[in-house]
Design an enzyme around this catalytic site. Structure first.
Site, PDB file in Angstrom:
ATOM      1  NE  ARG A 141     119.372  -2.067 -32.774  1.00  0.00           N
ATOM      2  CZ  ARG A 141     119.424  -2.515 -34.034  1.00  0.00           C
ATOM      3  NH1 ARG A 141     118.652  -3.499 -34.400  1.00  0.00           N
ATOM      4  NH2 ARG A 141     120.230  -1.968 -34.898  1.00  0.00           N
ATOM      5  CE  LYS A 201     122.631   2.832 -41.434  1.00  0.00           C
ATOM      6  NZ  LYS A 201     123.545   1.829 -41.998  1.00  0.00           N
ATOM      7  CD  GLU A 241     125.738  -0.708 -45.964  1.00  0.00           C
ATOM      8  OE1 GLU A 241     124.807  -0.924 -45.170  1.00  0.00           O
ATOM      9  OE2 GLU A 241     125.646  -0.885 -47.193  1.00  0.00           O
TER      10      GLU A 241
END
Length: 556
Positions: free
Chosen positions: A259, A269, A35
């Site tokens: 992950r 983030k 994104e």
RNA sequence: UGCCUGAUGGUGUAAUGGUAGCACAGCAGUUUUUGGUACUGUUAGUCUUGGUUCGAAUCCAGGUCGGGUAACCA
């Protein structure tokens, strides 16, 4: 002798099985779907390595697709940085695509669902919808608008698109099952009204699809055969499959891996943004940041990051990878490729007493012992030198192989010297060390017969140049700052950056390019910082060398 | 609490019913004009309880512990 075959990870096993069964006519199509609302970090690098790596390994293709379905957070600036980072990492996408390219198709898919009686427009507020959603243990309740007629739903949805409704006034929901065990299947929102400017489609749309109604469909449109994502998307797979089945489109399939977490780093983030905004670091590319741009500025190479993730592997269990492995990977590469130079970062003066002032000796110095053809450069030697403060001790312990009163060491690429005496200032700090050199002990043609255990680096005072050197340590003092009690910022390492403004470097370093990597002998690997100017050179330490003496000292 | 996942040395990852291996880290040593590199050796592991089997890290059942998930974010 046959080299041992590396075991396949579970994704490779799935792909090889599919290939064997000709599941997609033997094709492998993957995608990396960021994104564009932030900078890429080391965790993204894993996904990049997995997606692009798998496509490459199986002669398939990998698209770069921006998941840009939320215009309020996405910007072109991020698109550009993401593309640059992927290229820098050494990967090339087959096609550059955007979920926003499919808005019209997605809209038609929604209409299709409405026509099948599988979607409805709901004017309930977010709060009302949440209340009816139930909880994991209590089933939800059907919305009073759930059974509108198809015609009514169609008209309402068309009006949503036409801009008749304000943000939040209405949503389109899939009609699935309000009592489903999987909360995501309880009539999920698939379109919302959002009068926002999109970085690519501008003001063309005022309704935008949700992730679940964009991602899988985009995969399908692109005929992605293996849609690989991280574990938190597992619950979404059921919905992903539901839409594909109801729409009757290309059957992409989602596979999930764990992950990669690296200790002493944060990668969310939100937290990264805080570090930048509240100026705990210099910016997104601060060399202490786990961002791709930060690692790059720190001096990490694409190859080292790739080999790091390669050696970590791909699996499904939670992990917390030791940052030592990353440091091993960069040392391993740089040892073979970095040019050797000398620098003194905490200087004291060394006077060679038996060499005349004004006399200068030129000496050849290998650029990289490990690399064939790296050549050599000349360095100058005279009676006044800089050496490292750490390399002299007034009262050295028995296993100290460096300089001290009466001790001998070799000056790298030059001569063996013997310390005669030293001077201190009023505060008791050593200022100058005096030594004699042995003219017949010259590197490469040593006939002195003297054996020394220690070799130290040095610089000729007359030719040395000044530079700023930045030494980095881990950004946090604890392994997993995000899971610590309290604010993660309380665990920022106050010594994560040490600026040495008065270091000395050898003149050859004046020609350093931005891409060049150096080993400053015995100090570590360094690269030129982007803020360097011709008058003011700055070098960042990527990583230190392994230091068994420091370990010895620590043990006491 | 529901659903979904997962559990192998300090860390990461293999072994797909048949000798628990590799890498990092650690430790010890050899070599060395970087206390680097290279090389050698070495410490250390199958969450637990039952079951199936000649044989289980692997299959089955129960438990324990970890992670994810309950946005008009992705």
């Amino acid at each position: 002798m046959m080299s041992e075959e590396k075991a396949l990870n579970f994704l490779e096993e799935i792909i090889e099985e599919d290939l064997k069964n000709r599941t997609h006519q033997g094709k492998v199509q993957t995608r990396f779907p960021p994104e564009p609302n932030g900078y890429l970090h080391i965790g993204h690098a894993k996904s990049i390595c997995v997606n692009f790596g798998l496509a490459k390994k199986y002669q398939g293709q990998c698209n770069l697709r921006f998941d840009d379905t939320n215009p309020s957070t996405e910007e072109t600036e991020y698109v550009e940085s993401i593309k640059a980072d992927i290229k820098w990492l050494g990967f090339d996408w087959d096609r550059e695509l955007y979920a926003s390219d499919y808005f019209e198709t997605l809209y038609n898919y929604a209409l299709n669902l409405i026509d099948k009686g599988l979607a409805y427009v709901d004017p309930s507020s977010a709060e009302e919808m949440a209340a009816l959603k139930g909880t994991p243990t209590t089933p939800g309740t059907d919305s009073p608008y759930r059974n509108r007629s198809i015609a009514e739903n169609r008209q309402l949805f068309e009006e949503m698109r036409a801009g008749k409704y304000a943000d939040g006034a209405m949503v389109l929901r899939a009609k699935i099952d309000m009592k489903h065990d999987n909360m995501l299947m309880r009539d999920p929102v698939i379109y919302r009204v959002k009068h926002a400017h999109h970085h690519r489609t501008g003001d063309q749309w005022c309704i935008y699809p949700m992730y679940d109604f964009a991602h899988g469909q985009s995969d399908s449109i692109e005929q992605i055969t293996h849609s690989i994502c991280t574990m938190e998307f597992i619950p979404h797979r059921e919905l992903y499959d539901w839409f594909i089945e109801k729409l009757g489109i290309f059957p992409s399939h989602q596979y999930e891996f764990a992950r990669g977490n690296v200790n002493y780093m944060v990668t969310s983030k939100r937290r990264l943004l805080q570090l930048v905004k509240e100026q705990f670091v210099e910016g997104w590319d601060d060399p202490r940041m786990p961002t791709i741009s930060g690692l790059r500025r720190r001096g990490y190479t694409p190859g080292s990051i790739r080999s790091f993730w390669e050696s970590v592997g791909v699996a499904k269990r939670d992990n917390n990878i030791d940052i030592n492995l990353l440091e091993f990977c960069i040392r391993e590469e740089l040892n073979k490729t970095a040019l050797r130079r000398m620098a003194v970062i905490d200087p004291i003066k060394l006077i060679i007493t038996n060499l005349e002032e004004g006399q200068s000796i030129s000496l050849p110095a290998e650029n990289n012992h490990e690399m064939e053809g790296a050549g050599e450069r000349d360095i100058s030697f005279s009676n006044e030198l800089w050496i490292e403060r750490d390399d002299f001790m007034e009262n050295p312990p028995p296993k100290y192989f460096r300089l001290g009163p009466g001790l001998k060491v070799r000056l790298k690429h030059a001569f063996i010297i013997e310390c005669t005496h030293f001077e201190k200032d009023a505060d008791g700090h050593i200022t100058t060390v005096f030594a004699n050199y042995f003219p017949d002990s010259k590197s490469g043609s040593d006939t002195s017969g003297i054996k020394v255990k220690g070799v130290i680096h040095w610089l000729d005072v007359k030719t040395a140049k000044q530079a700023e050197v930045r030494l980095y340590d881990r950004l946090f003092t604890v392994e997993d700052p995000a899971n610590e009690e309290g604010d993660f910022k309380d665990f920022i390492n106050p010594d994560s950056l040490t600026i040495v403004s008065n270091a000395w470097i050898e003149p050859a370093l004046l020609e350093a390019g931005m891409e060049d990597k150096f080993q400053f002998l015995r100090l570590g690997y360094f690269c030129k910082d982007k803020n360097s100017t011709a008058e003011h050179l700055i070098f960042n330490r990527t990583v230190g060398l392994k230091d068994s003496w420091a370990k010895e000292v620590k043990k006491g």
